[in-house]
Design an enzyme around this catalytic site. Structure first.
Site, short mmCIF file in Angstrom:
data_model
loop_
_atom_site.label_atom_id
_atom_site.label_comp_id
_atom_site.label_asym_id
_atom_site.label_seq_id
_atom_site.Cartn_x
_atom_site.Cartn_y
_atom_site.Cartn_z
N HIS A 119 0.23 4.45 7.50
CA HIS A 119 0.77 5.19 6.36
C HIS A 119 1.12 6.62 6.74
CE1 HIS A 119 -2.00 2.06 4.81
NE2 HIS A 119 -0.98 1.82 4.01
N ASP A 132 -2.71 7.58 8.61
CA ASP A 132 -3.59 6.61 9.27
C ASP A 132 -2.73 5.61 10.03
OD1 ASP A 132 -2.68 4.74 7.45
OD2 ASP A 132 -4.54 4.65 6.31
N SER A 143 0.80 -1.22 0.00
CA SER A 143 0.00 0.00 0.00
C SER A 143 0.84 1.28 0.00
CB SER A 143 -0.94 0.02 1.20
OG SER A 143 -0.21 -0.06 2.40
#
Ligand SMILES: *[C@@H]1O[C@H](CO)[C@@H](O)[C@H](O)[C@H]1NC(C)=O
Length: 357
Positions: free
Chosen positions: A324, A321, A32
């Site tokens: 990240h 978050d 991600s």
């Protein structure tokens, strides 16, 4: 005004196309942290990932169930490299493969059975092999081989392998050395196979972001119910993996003629920002901007039907978050990876790797 604009646009177009003709492509693999749309185009709804762009969208619209395509640090690296935004491989209607492609997808692991539903590294490499054929159809065999040998292959992978390992053993920490080593050897063994696959397709220039300080991630602290700056077991795993990986890259350089590489010490860079946040301009470096639970480490950010909070100024935060970093942090990381000194990125930084023959 109009003709000036036209001339300007034409000149810009000419200079862009001229300079682009000489840029080596960039092929991106990972999870991600580098995902620029693969997961979204794979049909996962709400796959808006991290970063400040999402934050802006959330803050603006409050429509948390809207799909948001989010830019990863890759978009900055491509800007530095003079390349356009890299399209995700699954984008429908893709025709041009000469600038590079992004294969990275959220949740990806090295080991295939770890998170079977994600586009793991093996699947990314299979897509790459498929793409090589399409590139050859696009520009012919000789030109394709030239591009493949000049290209940079950029990786950020294996973090999720360790996160899942810890998740499965949450009640049995610390792990035994036997367990740690067994897992690590499998991860590194498979990673080696994938690197060699790309090498056999003509790839020579490889760049790796090493594992970040996994124990400082809000998600990890939430999962382990850890109170403090960084949880020790995940830190230990990340450090061990990074040391073994550095040795592996060195061996590959010795064994594979023409193999060149860059390792960005993301671990140290992120860790310093966690412990000395304010020195780097982050008012808050432990709790995420968006989420819920301790340190906002519960992954509820942007999730439909979940309650969570979003900070009003993401640029004061290191973490967007639970796992990240914010745009502001990503900008610093991309800059370091691109042109940082050998204390942070070695033996090549990305800029020198792109330029290397
Ligand atoms: C690759 O991973 C699998 C598990 O997914 C493992 O059984 C295998 O031994 C690994 N290969 C190498 C070369 O380490």
């Amino acid at each position: 005004m109009f003709p000036t604009l036209l001339i300007f646009t034409t000149l810009l177009f000419l200079s862009l196309s001229l300079s682009n003709a000489q840029k080596p492509p960039l092929f991106v693999f990972g999870d991600s942290l580098y995902d620029d749309g693969m997961t979204l185009y794979n049909g996962v709804k709400g796959a808006g990932l991290s970063t400040g762009l999402t934050a802006k969208l959330i803050l603006k619209s409050r429509l948390v169930d809207t799909l948001t395509v989010v830019l990863s640090p890759i978009s900055l690296v491509t800007q530095f490299a003079g390349l356009p935004f890299l399209q995700p491989y699954l984008l429908p209607g893709l025709k041009d493969y000469t600038k590079g492609i992004n294969f990275a997808s959220a949740g990806a692991c090295v080991l295939v059975e770890t998170r079977p539903q994600t586009i793991n590294l093996k699947r990314q490499i299979n897509y790459f092999i498929q793409m090589v054929q399409k590139l050859k159809q696009q520009v012919g065999e000789a030109q394709a081989n030239k591009l493949l040998s000049e290209a940079v292959y950029l990786f950020n992978i294996a973090g999720n392998d360790y996160v899942t390992l810890l998740q499965k053993n949450v009640k049995k920490l610390p792990l035994s050395n036997f367990k740690r080593n067994r897992q690590m050897n499998m991860i590194l063994g498979n990673l080696t196979i994938h690197i060699k696959t790309i090498y056999n397709q003509g790839g020579r220039k490889f760049a790796f972001q090493n594992l970040g300080p996994l124990g400082c991630m809000p998600s990890m602290k939430y999962m382990l119910a850890f109170k403090g700056t960084c949880a020790p077991e995940p830190q230990e795993l990340a450090k061990m993996h990074n040391a073994k990986f550095a040795a592996l890259a060195k061996r590959l350089q010795t064994n594979l003629p023409g193999f060149k590489y860059s390792i960005y010490d993301f671990y140290t860079s992120l860790y310093l920002r966690v412990i000395y946040g304010s020195r780097y301009g982050f008012r808050e470096s432990e709790t995420a901007c968006c989420g819920s639970g301790s340190y906002n480490g519960d992954f509820t950010c942007q999730k439909k039907d979940q309650s969570f909070t979003v900070c009003s100024n993401p640029s004061e935060y290191l973490w967007f978050d639970a796992a990240h970093p914010t745009d502001k942090a990503n900008q610093a990381f991309s800059k370091e990876f691109w042109s940082g000194g050998s204390n942070l990125v070695a033996p090549y930084n990305l800029q020198n790797l792109f330029a290397a023959n």
